[in-house]
Design a protein around this motif. Sequence first.
Motif, PDB file in Angstrom:
ATOM      1  N   SER A   1       8.741   8.709   5.770  1.00  0.00           N
ATOM      2  CA  SER A   1       7.674   9.492   6.406  1.00  0.00           C
ATOM      3  C   SER A   1       6.564   9.900   5.451  1.00  0.00           C
ATOM      4  O   SER A   1       5.785  10.796   5.766  1.00  0.00           O
ATOM      5  CB  SER A   1       8.267  10.744   7.052  1.00  0.00           C
ATOM      6  OG  SER A   1       8.917  11.548   6.077  1.00  0.00           O
TER       7      SER A   1
ATOM      8  N   SER B   1       0.173   7.289   7.333  1.00  0.00           N
ATOM      9  CA  SER B   1       1.583   7.059   7.036  1.00  0.00           C
ATOM     10  C   SER B   1       1.742   5.803   6.188  1.00  0.00           C
ATOM     11  O   SER B   1       1.144   4.767   6.479  1.00  0.00           O
ATOM     12  CB  SER B   1       2.374   6.914   8.335  1.00  0.00           C
ATOM     13  OG  SER B   1       3.725   6.618   8.062  1.00  0.00           O
TER      14      SER B   1
ATOM     15  N   ARG C   1       4.795   3.721   8.414  1.00  0.00           N
ATOM     16  CA  ARG C   1       4.708   3.636   9.864  1.00  0.00           C
ATOM     17  C   ARG C   1       3.246   3.347  10.221  1.00  0.00           C
ATOM     18  O   ARG C   1       2.331   3.843   9.550  1.00  0.00           O
ATOM     19  CB  ARG C   1       5.168   4.940  10.516  1.00  0.00           C
ATOM     20  CG  ARG C   1       6.583   5.329  10.133  1.00  0.00           C
ATOM     21  CD  ARG C   1       6.932   6.733  10.568  1.00  0.00           C
ATOM     22  NE  ARG C   1       7.073   6.846  12.011  1.00  0.00           N
ATOM     23  CZ  ARG C   1       7.313   7.998  12.637  1.00  0.00           C
ATOM     24  NH1 ARG C   1       7.418   9.124  11.963  1.00  0.00           N
ATOM     25  NH2 ARG C   1       7.443   8.020  13.946  1.00  0.00           N
TER      26      ARG C   1
ATOM     27  N   SER D   1       0.592   4.458  11.636  1.00  0.00           N
ATOM     28  CA  SER D   1       0.140   5.683  12.287  1.00  0.00           C
ATOM     29  C   SER D   1      -0.785   6.471  11.378  1.00  0.00           C
ATOM     30  O   SER D   1      -0.583   6.531  10.156  1.00  0.00           O
ATOM     31  CB  SER D   1       1.358   6.552  12.657  1.00  0.00           C
ATOM     32  OG  SER D   1       0.960   7.769  13.236  1.00  0.00           O
TER      33      SER D   1
ATOM     34  N   ASN E   1      -2.228   5.148  16.624  1.00  0.00           N
ATOM     35  CA  ASN E   1      -1.066   4.294  16.411  1.00  0.00           C
ATOM     36  C   ASN E   1      -1.471   2.824  16.407  1.00  0.00           C
ATOM     37  O   ASN E   1      -2.470   2.439  16.997  1.00  0.00           O
ATOM     38  CB  ASN E   1      -0.036   4.521  17.517  1.00  0.00           C
ATOM     39  CG  ASN E   1       0.541   5.918  17.500  1.00  0.00           C
ATOM     40  OD1 ASN E   1       0.677   6.534  16.438  1.00  0.00           O
ATOM     41  ND2 ASN E   1       0.883   6.438  18.666  1.00  0.00           N
TER      42      ASN E   1
ATOM     43  N   ASP F   1       5.536   0.765  16.293  1.00  0.00           N
ATOM     44  CA  ASP F   1       6.296   1.674  15.431  1.00  0.00           C
ATOM     45  C   ASP F   1       7.768   1.595  15.839  1.00  0.00           C
ATOM     46  O   ASP F   1       8.299   2.469  16.506  1.00  0.00           O
ATOM     47  CB  ASP F   1       5.766   3.103  15.580  1.00  0.00           C
ATOM     48  CG  ASP F   1       6.430   4.077  14.614  1.00  0.00           C
ATOM     49  OD1 ASP F   1       7.178   3.612  13.726  1.00  0.00           O
ATOM     50  OD2 ASP F   1       6.206   5.285  14.758  1.00  0.00           O
TER      51      ASP F   1
ATOM     52  N   TYR G   1       2.424  -0.005   5.258  1.00  0.00           N
ATOM     53  CA  TYR G   1       1.122   0.013   5.912  1.00  0.00           C
ATOM     54  C   TYR G   1       0.079   0.669   5.005  1.00  0.00           C
ATOM     55  O   TYR G   1      -0.426   0.040   4.088  1.00  0.00           O
ATOM     56  CB  TYR G   1       1.228   0.714   7.271  1.00  0.00           C
ATOM     57  CG  TYR G   1       2.160  -0.013   8.209  1.00  0.00           C
ATOM     58  CD1 TYR G   1       1.799  -1.238   8.773  1.00  0.00           C
ATOM     59  CD2 TYR G   1       3.419   0.491   8.507  1.00  0.00           C
ATOM     60  CE1 TYR G   1       2.655  -1.934   9.613  1.00  0.00           C
ATOM     61  CE2 TYR G   1       4.288  -0.196   9.349  1.00  0.00           C
ATOM     62  CZ  TYR G   1       3.894  -1.408   9.899  1.00  0.00           C
ATOM     63  OH  TYR G   1       4.754  -2.092  10.713  1.00  0.00           O
TER      64      TYR G   1
ATOM     65  N   TYR H   1       4.277  -5.779   8.577  1.00  0.00           N
ATOM     66  CA  TYR H   1       5.268  -5.545   9.635  1.00  0.00           C
ATOM     67  C   TYR H   1       6.371  -6.602   9.649  1.00  0.00           C
ATOM     68  O   TYR H   1       6.109  -7.799   9.800  1.00  0.00           O
ATOM     69  CB  TYR H   1       4.546  -5.518  10.991  1.00  0.00           C
ATOM     70  CG  TYR H   1       5.455  -5.422  12.190  1.00  0.00           C
ATOM     71  CD1 TYR H   1       6.231  -4.284  12.397  1.00  0.00           C
ATOM     72  CD2 TYR H   1       5.515  -6.453  13.107  1.00  0.00           C
ATOM     73  CE1 TYR H   1       7.059  -4.195  13.509  1.00  0.00           C
ATOM     74  CE2 TYR H   1       6.335  -6.368  14.226  1.00  0.00           C
ATOM     75  CZ  TYR H   1       7.106  -5.235  14.423  1.00  0.00           C
ATOM     76  OH  TYR H   1       7.924  -5.145  15.515  1.00  0.00           O
TER      77      TYR H   1
END
Length: 368
Positions: free
Chosen positions: A219, A236, A239, A241, A256, A261, A284, A303
Amino acid sequence: MNHKTIFCAALAIGLAACNSQQNTDGKIITLKEDALPPLQELKLEKIDLPEEYTMGMHACYVYQDSVLIVVKDNTPYPLRKMLTLVNLNNGSIIGEYFSFGRGPGELINIFSHLSLNYLGLVSYETKRFVPFNLDSAIMLGNAYKPNIINIERYFFAGFSAIDDTSFMTSNFFYFDGSLPGCEANANLPEFYQFTKSGCYIPEYKESDENGAVYMDHVSREYLSVNKQKNRMVCFSAYRPSAKVFDLDLNLIKRVNGPEPDDGQYQIDASIGTWWDKGYGRNEYYRVPTSDDENIFVVNCRTYLKWSPKLMDKNSEIFRFDWDGNLIGRYKATDRRIYAYPTYSCSSNTMYLWLVADEGECRMYKAKL
């Protein structure tokens, strides 16, 4: 009640909205691949810098086309100080700051972050934070004496200077997901603000972390703060985001995607929580830089298939405004974009570090 306690209590009342950090009323935006801004290929021009500025380099930035910022990590060699500002027009040194070490006023093991005219410096081993005002340093040279803020415990991931006396930081114990064994993490503050006076807003209690799992490997968030626009944008690392807050920490927007995610987690009590699908973890956003109108951040876009080669191929620079709108995308073909892209509005020029074939970082510039 001592003066510090009285001051902190007053500041906490003035920032009472910080206690509503879990506000989820913000607008949710989902980026789609077919609706992203067009990808602009950067036409790169190499900048040749003296070797002493890049040897052992931890971070380098260009500020307003004319100032090279050199931040060293564990040793300044062959330079004399941990932070050096250089006039790019004539090669002269504007100022040198912070000796290497653990003594008063010294720094070691430095992280850095550029947001507007502030270079935030964190010496995590000595628990010292420095909101370094670049405009003041350029004007005063070695006569500039920035504040050094001492903290009791290092529990921060992302950070950004707010002004000459305060920082905003993210808590690497916070996690907003729903995982067995991580219920205690969601009840912790996502952000802490702390000041030269030693205040934490909200009040920090180590006991609050009882039962919480270390979450930085999942996180981690990188922050950029714009006090004039009353905005903080956080990205993030692992993630897809980004989130936009006002400085009372009310959530304004969540951005997002474009990737889903859907990372899977494995809890390990010894190291915290990690991605685990047999390939490593998604990666990311990396450390952003910003000016009055823009935030530039590297998006590795790895990803499900993390690898250095994929990062070379996929890495882009995303350009956001302070309301979280994605307004531009840039790419350096088959070159890994290391970090720290900076931008000068007056010349419409981006400066960035790219990983060369031999694995060393080199500085380039490109007109946008």
